[in-house]
Design an enzyme around this catalytic site. Structure first.
Site, PDB file in Angstrom:
ATOM      1  N   GLY A   1     -10.033  -3.640   2.560  1.00 43.03           N
ATOM      2  CA  GLY A   1      -9.229  -3.316   3.754  1.00 43.03           C
ATOM      3  C   GLY A   1      -9.488  -1.870   4.359  1.00 43.03           C
TER       4      GLY A   1
ATOM      5  N   THR B   1      -0.465   1.585   6.472  1.00 41.54           N
ATOM      6  CA  THR B   1      -0.295   0.034   5.552  1.00 41.54           C
ATOM      7  C   THR B   1       0.156  -1.240   6.369  1.00 41.54           C
ATOM      8  OG1 THR B   1       1.233  -0.786   4.114  1.00 41.54           O
ATOM      9  CG2 THR B   1       2.275   0.646   5.566  1.00 41.54           C
ATOM     10  N   GLY B   2      -0.761  -2.113   6.227  1.00 40.36           N
ATOM     11  CA  GLY B   2      -0.520  -3.198   7.036  1.00 40.36           C
ATOM     12  C   GLY B   2      -1.569  -4.281   6.873  1.00 40.36           C
ATOM     13  N   TRP B   3      -1.771  -5.210   7.713  1.00 43.36           N
ATOM     14  CA  TRP B   3      -3.092  -6.252   7.671  1.00 43.36           C
ATOM     15  C   TRP B   3      -4.320  -5.555   7.832  1.00 43.36           C
ATOM     16  CZ3 TRP B   3      -2.315 -11.608  10.194  1.00 43.36           C
ATOM     17  CH2 TRP B   3      -3.344 -12.290   9.706  1.00 43.36           C
ATOM     18  N   GLY B   4      -5.012  -4.917   6.749  1.00 40.86           N
ATOM     19  CA  GLY B   4      -6.265  -4.088   6.955  1.00 40.86           C
ATOM     20  C   GLY B   4      -7.071  -4.431   8.042  1.00 40.86           C
TER      21      GLY B   4
ATOM     22  N   THR C   1       0.843  -1.168  -0.126  1.00 38.09           N
ATOM     23  CA  THR C   1      -0.041  -0.028  -0.021  1.00 38.09           C
ATOM     24  C   THR C   1       0.914   1.501   0.104  1.00 38.09           C
ATOM     25  OG1 THR C   1      -1.734  -1.028   1.345  1.00 38.09           O
ATOM     26  CG2 THR C   1      -1.859   1.097   1.527  1.00 38.09           C
TER      27      THR C   1
END
Length: 384
Positions: free
Chosen positions: A282, A303-306, A252
């Site tokens: 996400g 940004t990451g594990w939504g 992202t």
């Protein structure tokens, strides 16, 4: 009575002048702030977080990422230097990364289980708290511009799927064939993910099922690549991104900016997760989760594990900690990232306040990130 009649034309003239001034202000909101200070402009960017280590990054790959990140910084900085707004800057910056196949946004976005590129983006104005977002779009070249168009040219905040695409088309945005977003590297990642899934390896997000056969690559793109490969190696300019090649990765992209008028803005754009299905969305297009901006606190892009960033309302949580708990930006951001980790999620974020303070915390192995300040001092970072 005569005195009143004499004053009436003056009053009408005054009202007319006021209305005209108001119209001018609406057209050029930046000019309304007389306290312009070019010395405070700041821009911060990210290009995704994950297991990004020196061990899985070749010198050529690192050079390519640094070049695009620096280009994005310079484009956004140029906007701010010329008196552009923070909104203008974050949109222009994100467009650079959307147009690069190195990141999971725009061209180079990851594929869904069905073999599509479904794109999400959002943008927010810290001065007015206006916001716009799009999700699940497949034909708009620059999703971040679609998000801004939703904010500025509709009464809504979020549009999704075919409706968002129709709106973008009606507003004159650049529409492309879905094959525009295709890259060989991302398509190969999908095939590897499906093969892994068919091998009865549990996925962290989806219950293992019999996966559908991946969609074939667009004929013209595939043919072009094969011809160039026959001529000797990979296509000219082709670079296998080191995303999703070691552990879980998030490519992202995002930007936050402070302009010379003291206004903040944030923008985020993504292709989501490789092998996502069922219309999964996400945190990136969700205001308060992946994106938030408020002049009273900060501008944030995540940004990451939504799923975890949504559950923790990460972007808004940082602003709330600053607004109600009077925490400084860095403390608020770190506490929120720690909260994500406690829930079991990983990723990172970038943040900026009106004093130009910057934060870029993450709990993964690395995060593509960088900043540039008013004096032109800039830095691009990748590893922890």
């Amino acid at each position: 009575m005569k005195k009143l009649l004499y004053l009436l034309p003056l009053a009408l003239l005054h009202l007319g002048g006021g209305a005209q001034a108001q119209t001018t202000t609406a057209a050029k909101p930046a000019a309304a702030n007389s306290a312009a200070d070019p010395g405070r402009i700041t821009l911060v960017i990210h290009g995704g977080a994950g297991t990004i280590t020196r061990a899985n990054m070749t010198p050529e790959q690192e050079k390519a990422y640094r070049e695009v990140l620096n280009q994005a910084l310079q484009v956004g900085y140029g906007v701010l230097q010329k008196g552009g707004t923070s909104l203008d800057a974050v949109e222009a910056t994100v467009r650079v990364m959307e147009d690069s196949p190195l990141f999971n946004a725009g061209k180079g976005a990851v594929f869904t289980h069905e073999g599509r590129n479904e794109l999400d983006a959002s943008i927010m104005d810290g001065k007015t708290l206006r916001a716009g977002s799009v999700a699940g779009i497949t034909t708009v070249r620059n999703p971040i511009t679609a998000a801004r168009t939703v904010m500025e040219k509709s009464e809504h905040v979020m549009m999704v799927g075919p409706g968002a695409e129709q709106f973008a088309k009606e507003k004159g945005l650049q529409i492309v064939e879905p094959s525009y977003f295709y890259t060989e590297a991302r398509y190969n990642q999908l095939q590897k993910a499906i093969a892994k899934e068919q091998g009865a390896v549990p996925d962290q997000l989806n219950t293992p099922t019999k996966a559908a056969a991946p969609a074939t690559a667009p004929a013209t793109e595939s043919k072009k690549i094969k011809v160039k490969q026959k001529a000797g190696g990979k296509p000219q300019g082709y670079l296998e991104p080191p995303i999703f090649t070691e552990g879980r990765k998030y490519g992202t992209v995002g930007a936050v900016a402070l302009d010379q008028y003291g206004n903040l803005a944030a923008a985020t754009s993504t292709g989501g997760m490789t092998n996502k299905r069922y219309g999964r969305v996400g945190d990136a297009p969700i205001i308060g989760a992946g994106t938030y901006a408020d002049n009273q606190s900060c501008a944030i892009s995540c940004t990451g594990w939504g799923e975890y960033f949504i559950r923790a309302t990460v972007a808004r949580d940082i602003a709330a900690r600053m607004e109600y708990g009077k925490q400084p930006l860095q403390q608020a951001a770190q506490a929120t990232i720690d909260k994500v980790a406690q829930l079991g999620g990983d990723g990172g974020l970038i943040g900026l306040d009106r004093q130009g303070n910057i934060t870029m915390p993450f709990n993964s192995e690395g995060m593509y990130r960088g900043y540039i300040k008013a004096n032109g001092q800039s830095e691009v970072l990748i590893y922890k």
